[in-house]
Design an enzyme around this catalytic site. Sequence first.
Site, PDB file in Angstrom:
ATOM      1  N   GLU A 174      -0.328  -4.104   4.442  1.00  0.00           N
ATOM      2  CA  GLU A 174      -1.698  -3.580   4.452  1.00  0.00           C
ATOM      3  C   GLU A 174      -2.674  -4.601   5.050  1.00  0.00           C
ATOM      4  O   GLU A 174      -3.533  -4.253   5.853  1.00  0.00           O
ATOM      5  CB  GLU A 174      -2.111  -3.185   3.025  1.00  0.00           C
ATOM      6  CG  GLU A 174      -3.439  -2.493   2.995  1.00  0.00           C
ATOM      7  CD  GLU A 174      -3.567  -1.407   1.945  1.00  0.00           C
ATOM      8  OE1 GLU A 174      -2.552  -1.040   1.315  1.00  0.00           O
ATOM      9  OE2 GLU A 174      -4.695  -0.925   1.750  1.00  0.00           O
ATOM     10  N   ASP A 186      -2.793  -3.689  -6.539  1.00  0.00           N
ATOM     11  CA  ASP A 186      -2.299  -2.313  -6.463  1.00  0.00           C
ATOM     12  C   ASP A 186      -0.792  -2.270  -6.225  1.00  0.00           C
ATOM     13  O   ASP A 186      -0.064  -1.495  -6.855  1.00  0.00           O
ATOM     14  CB  ASP A 186      -3.028  -1.553  -5.348  1.00  0.00           C
ATOM     15  CG  ASP A 186      -4.534  -1.582  -5.533  1.00  0.00           C
ATOM     16  OD1 ASP A 186      -4.999  -1.912  -6.636  1.00  0.00           O
ATOM     17  OD2 ASP A 186      -5.250  -1.278  -4.562  1.00  0.00           O
TER      18      ASP A 186
HETATM   19  C1  GLA Z   1      -8.763  -2.424  -4.329  1.00  0.00           C
HETATM   20  C2  GLA Z   1      -7.844  -3.529  -3.820  1.00  0.00           C
HETATM   21  C3  GLA Z   1      -7.387  -4.415  -4.966  1.00  0.00           C
HETATM   22  C4  GLA Z   1      -8.565  -4.920  -5.792  1.00  0.00           C
HETATM   23  C5  GLA Z   1      -9.482  -3.768  -6.161  1.00  0.00           C
HETATM   24  C6  GLA Z   1     -10.735  -4.225  -6.856  1.00  0.00           C
HETATM   25  O1  GLA Z   1      -8.056  -1.556  -5.160  1.00  0.00           O
HETATM   26  O2  GLA Z   1      -6.721  -2.970  -3.178  1.00  0.00           O
HETATM   27  O3  GLA Z   1      -6.615  -5.478  -4.469  1.00  0.00           O
HETATM   28  O4  GLA Z   1      -9.264  -5.925  -5.107  1.00  0.00           O
HETATM   29  O5  GLA Z   1      -9.863  -3.000  -5.034  1.00  0.00           O
HETATM   30  O6  GLA Z   1     -10.406  -4.768  -8.083  1.00  0.00           O
END
Ligand code: GLA
Length: 400
Positions: A174, A186
Amino acid sequence: MPQTNRAPSEELRPAADELAAEFERTFGRMPEAAWSAPGRVNLIGEYTDLNESFVLPIAIPRTTRAIVAARSDRALVMRSTQGYGEGPDLVTVQLGEADLPRGWAAYPAAVALALEVNGYPVPGAELLIDSDVPVGAGLSSSAALECAVAAALCSLAGARVAPMDLAVLARRAENDFVGVPCGIMDQAASMCCQDAHALMLDTRSHEVEQVPFDLAAAGLGLMVVDTRVKHELGASAYSRRWQACQLAARTLGVRALRDVGPSEVESSLRALAGVWDGEVLKRARHVFTEQARVLHVVEVLRSGDPAAMGPDLLAGHASLRDDFEVSCAELDAVVDAACAAGAIGARMTGAGFGGSAIVLAEEARLGAIGSVVRAAFDDRGFAPPHCFPVTASAGAHRMF
Ligand code: GLA
């Protein structure tokens, strides 16, 4: 009885044999492997992964499935059954090509590239994607897609890769190829979460602790409210937040804001106030207070008292709204309406600027709270939100 939309259970999804049959209809032969990887909600610890600190997500019972068979050439031939939007039915890319296709297929292609660049052999493959993770809802549909594909391609190649290592590779896909500067949360949640547990992840060392999170045993439930809005600001605002945090860390002479301990918070904020305008100060203050909230929530969960996390959820939302400035009117409306209707806690989850909020409440009240939230949206002229209960679910696993 007020209605909440039901999250599809494993039984409502196409079973493994139906997915295999769909693969056969698409590609004219049987698949060799299928992997399932979930979306997530983050309980607390927002934007802390950009600061090498702690996060506490759970996997939700919404998953993306990647069904695969190897090819003898270097083509990756892909189809999505639903949910990833526009584009031709079958998308073909040549492995090793840096030009990514548009739309959903960019993610599997980026994963294949990330695997190759990092020394994992990727065979040509046919790939069918099926998913019930809502797209653009802040529930990590892209991480679920990346993780399912990464695991499926590795199993075709016979490569045994530890779940956290796969999460790191999926994040690289990503960051380096899709070009989204996200943290590790995530992908780690999608790969490493366990049923009935929240994942306490140290995003610097990648150490994890599975923290018991069995709300039903406490008579509680968690509901996702997908506001169904995505404010365009998102991508550039995310990077800007990260830059502000890095500026703050550099000013304080630390590697990341994570390195500021509780006893140094006040003096650090004073030091930042002497150099930077309110923006950098507020961003840093969110990270400091959020870091403390994660540790407190982990403590109350370890002690078996999930209701005690309510005030942390509310304070976390206020901090994201006022200090980190990533909330929006719809997310604030969820939190306000849910609290007015008796929720124990509520907050936006994920990157914000739209997407989803979570609501913690007595299980028996969740339906009524959903109705109050919907009515509040109606009053304010917002499109109806999508409310559904979630439980802490399993991370990525092989289906066959
Ligand atoms: C998105 C990003 C994560 C994190 C969140 C905020 O989901 O992918 O890595 O930074 O935002 O907590």
